[in-house]
Design an enzyme around this catalytic site. Sequence first.
Site, mmCIF file in Angstrom:
data_model
loop_
_atom_site.group_PDB
_atom_site.id
_atom_site.type_symbol
_atom_site.label_atom_id
_atom_site.label_comp_id
_atom_site.label_asym_id
_atom_site.label_seq_id
_atom_site.Cartn_x
_atom_site.Cartn_y
_atom_site.Cartn_z
ATOM 1 N N ASP A 1 0.811 -1.231 0.000
ATOM 2 C CA ASP A 1 0.000 0.000 0.000
ATOM 3 C C ASP A 1 0.842 1.278 0.000
ATOM 4 O OD1 ASP A 1 -2.051 -1.833 0.291
ATOM 5 O OD2 ASP A 1 -2.280 -1.487 2.449
ATOM 6 N N ARG B 1 -16.830 -3.839 -18.276
ATOM 7 C CA ARG B 1 -16.465 -5.025 -17.498
ATOM 8 C C ARG B 1 -15.580 -4.614 -16.336
ATOM 9 N NH1 ARG B 1 -19.823 -6.919 -20.399
ATOM 10 N NH2 ARG B 1 -19.636 -8.717 -21.800
HETATM 11 O O1 F6P Z 1 -2.420 -3.943 3.389
HETATM 12 C C1 F6P Z 1 -2.221 -4.780 2.304
HETATM 13 C C2 F6P Z 1 -3.524 -5.247 1.726
HETATM 14 O O2 F6P Z 1 -3.264 -6.054 0.606
HETATM 15 C C3 F6P Z 1 -4.491 -4.119 1.367
HETATM 16 O O3 F6P Z 1 -4.163 -3.479 0.171
HETATM 17 C C4 F6P Z 1 -5.803 -4.860 1.353
HETATM 18 O O4 F6P Z 1 -6.884 -4.014 1.643
HETATM 19 C C5 F6P Z 1 -5.632 -5.860 2.458
HETATM 20 O O5 F6P Z 1 -4.242 -6.023 2.657
HETATM 21 C C6 F6P Z 1 -6.252 -7.209 2.164
HETATM 22 O O6 F6P Z 1 -6.115 -7.970 3.294
HETATM 23 P P1 F6P Z 1 -6.393 -9.543 3.333
HETATM 24 O O7 F6P Z 1 -5.287 -10.218 2.579
HETATM 25 O O8 F6P Z 1 -6.344 -9.853 4.779
HETATM 26 O O9 F6P Z 1 -7.711 -9.765 2.707
#
Ligand code: F6P
Length: 366
Positions: free
Chosen positions: A144, A283
Amino acid sequence: MTFQTRRIGVLTGGGDCPGLNGVIRAVTKTAQNEHGASVIGIEDGFEGLVEGRMRELSHQEVSGILGLGGTILGSSSKGDPWHYPVEVAQGRIETQDLSYRALRNVERWGLDALIAIGGDGTMHIARRMMEAGVNVIGVPKTIDNDVPGTDVTFGFDTATTVVCGAIDRLATTASSHHRVMVVEVMGRYAGWIALMGGIAGGADVILIPEIPFSWAPVFDKVHERQSLHKRFTIVCVAEGARLPDGSEVVAGLDAKRTDPKRLGGIGAVVAKAIEAGTGHETRATVLGHLQRGGAPTVADRVLATGFGAAAAHCAARGEFGVMVAVRDGTIRPVPIAEATAAQRLVAPDHHLVAAARSVGTCFGDR
Ligand code: F6P
């Protein structure tokens, strides 16, 4: 070694990302080669620290893992020792303060230092560990790119490379069928992945949490491209972008997680609205965990190695309560308090937002 750091614990917390193994490797090799220290790998983040699941890492175990995605130690977003999820009755989760167990295990295992590799959630826990007397060093990771205190985190370059590659592919099929393609990317409450991945892929519309959007400019962009005989449009939307009515699109809630909210689903909502609002076939594609898996890019391998070596040197010097960070092109320690300040978001007037606007990208706000 001047400071008597003989045993260094290392853990990977939160969601995984490419480059974690590069840090584990660099920490272990630097500690062993340069400081004669041993490294204890803690399994599944802070969960393993609470439960006492750890093992000494050998030179052999960390050899050949630089290009390997994921983490050989395992990771978890559910192990905050101060809010530890415990199933008290079937299906009923209660959080309890089990920090005493984590602190006891630090002592039992004789950890002179603890290197916590993670995102903002992990840095908050690391800070609490520090306040409880543990010699903590943080290493920022996350696709992120939203950890404050550092200009960049490893994992981000790999994720944006995936986004760019996906947009390249979507553009060819979009062009054949004269469609609008919406691609939903990760990033939680920050728009870095959508911004950088979208710019790299040449997205026509980029929607991020930091810039509120409305439908009309998005529809206008689709019509504009049509009138210019560019008969397809690519929309890159961050999972955390808010809809014009201000709402977030949430995929689910999980009480065990440090952040219970799981974002996801905005791509389909945006696609439906564009199809209804413009009459053009649309889509949606959700890139999801493809952005987090697989081999790290060159940039992420290099950053992971730099961070891991720097963290091991900090441990050897007895420099604790810090996070290794990239500042002005160099790696250096910054107070961990900086890493727990407000989340690092995209400034709406960021120079790359301006650059994207200059080449005609629409952010849905004008
Ligand atoms: O913080 C990294 C991240 O991939 C975010 O971008 C995303 O919202 C979240 O983790 C997804 O988390 P999980 O793998 O627990 O669903």
